[in-house]
Enzyme design. Sequence first.
Site, PDB file in Angstrom:
ATOM      1  N   LYS A 171      42.767  32.561  31.699  1.00 52.95           N
ATOM      2  CA  LYS A 171      41.650  33.030  32.823  1.00 52.95           C
ATOM      3  C   LYS A 171      40.889  33.898  32.720  1.00 52.95           C
ATOM      4  O   LYS A 171      41.892  35.447  32.256  1.00 52.95           O
ATOM      5  CB  LYS A 171      42.221  32.394  34.397  1.00 52.95           C
ATOM      6  CG  LYS A 171      41.139  31.975  34.883  1.00 52.95           C
ATOM      7  CD  LYS A 171      41.358  31.096  36.036  1.00 52.95           C
ATOM      8  CE  LYS A 171      40.555  31.052  37.121  1.00 52.95           C
ATOM      9  NZ  LYS A 171      40.790  30.831  38.682  1.00 52.95           N
TER      10      LYS A 171
HETATM   11  C1  E4P Z   1      39.107  29.195  40.734  1.00 52.16           C
HETATM   12  O1  E4P Z   1      39.685  28.765  39.405  1.00 52.16           O
HETATM   13  C2  E4P Z   1      39.468  29.632  41.836  1.00 52.16           C
HETATM   14  O2  E4P Z   1      40.856  29.992  42.024  1.00 52.16           O
HETATM   15  C3  E4P Z   1      38.527  29.663  42.935  1.00 52.16           C
HETATM   16  O3  E4P Z   1      38.072  27.981  42.490  1.00 52.16           O
HETATM   17  C4  E4P Z   1      38.054  30.356  43.615  1.00 52.16           C
HETATM   18  O4  E4P Z   1      37.564  29.490  45.372  1.00 52.16           O
HETATM   19  P1  E4P Z   1      37.037  30.475  45.968  1.00 52.16           P
HETATM   20  O5  E4P Z   1      35.921  30.693  45.962  1.00 52.16           O
HETATM   21  O6  E4P Z   1      37.824  29.240  47.509  1.00 52.16           O
HETATM   22  O7  E4P Z   1      38.148  31.866  46.686  1.00 52.16           O
END
Ligand code: E4P
Length: 217
Positions: A87
């Site tokens: 990522k």
């Molecule tokens: C995406 O891969 C992130 O881990 C995640 O969806 C972020 O979500 P949040 O806005 O609830 O922190």
Amino acid sequence: MKFFIDTANLAQIKEVNDLGILDGVTTNPTLMAKEGIKGEAAIMNHYKTIAEMVKGDVSAEVISTDFDGMIAEGKKFAAIRPNIVVKVPMIKEGVRALKWFSDNGIRTNCTLVFSAGQAILAAKAGANYVSPFIGRIDDANWDGVQLIEQIANIYAIQGYETEILAASIRSPLHIVKCAEAGADVCTCPLEPILGLLKHPLTDIGLAKFLADAKSEK
Ligand code: E4P
């Protein structure tokens, strides 16, 4: 649409995996910290555990913001198991790193995407997944689902193969709307996934069927 769970919590991953509907897992440094996973060895080990638990892709996020650092981290993640996806944040060095990973056979998920322009860059750089954060967009008073629709439209017109991974999901309705908008994947915390089960008429109907079944005896 594939279902990923957005957590580093092993019990929650197991709960959805046991339903037979889990296609993968996404994590981020915040979610790892929430589980108390700290230090390189513990982090690598946790990713290994998750990647062994599920058949599908598991996103492991780099914390470097320079090209060399991202490449070094990504190589280590990719070596853990073949279902690990690196990522990478949507920054200039991240785009360079996405291209490098793509050229070198390492799969990626481009994270922290908030606009169609960023999604185009991610696709051009060869990201396997692009993660628009729809909940955070809604929080900022824009329309997150509309962004999914826009990206889906652009990718279809341009023939980009990058999969749209709707992230930052806050509710079961977000999941339904993302499916309608053309997301390839939805990554959700446990609650919105379980929320999809709920309907009062199901509960009322089941209670009546069970009561009638008893009275027939
Ligand atoms: C995406 O891969 C992130 O881990 C995640 O969806 C972020 O979500 P949040 O806005 O609830 O922190």
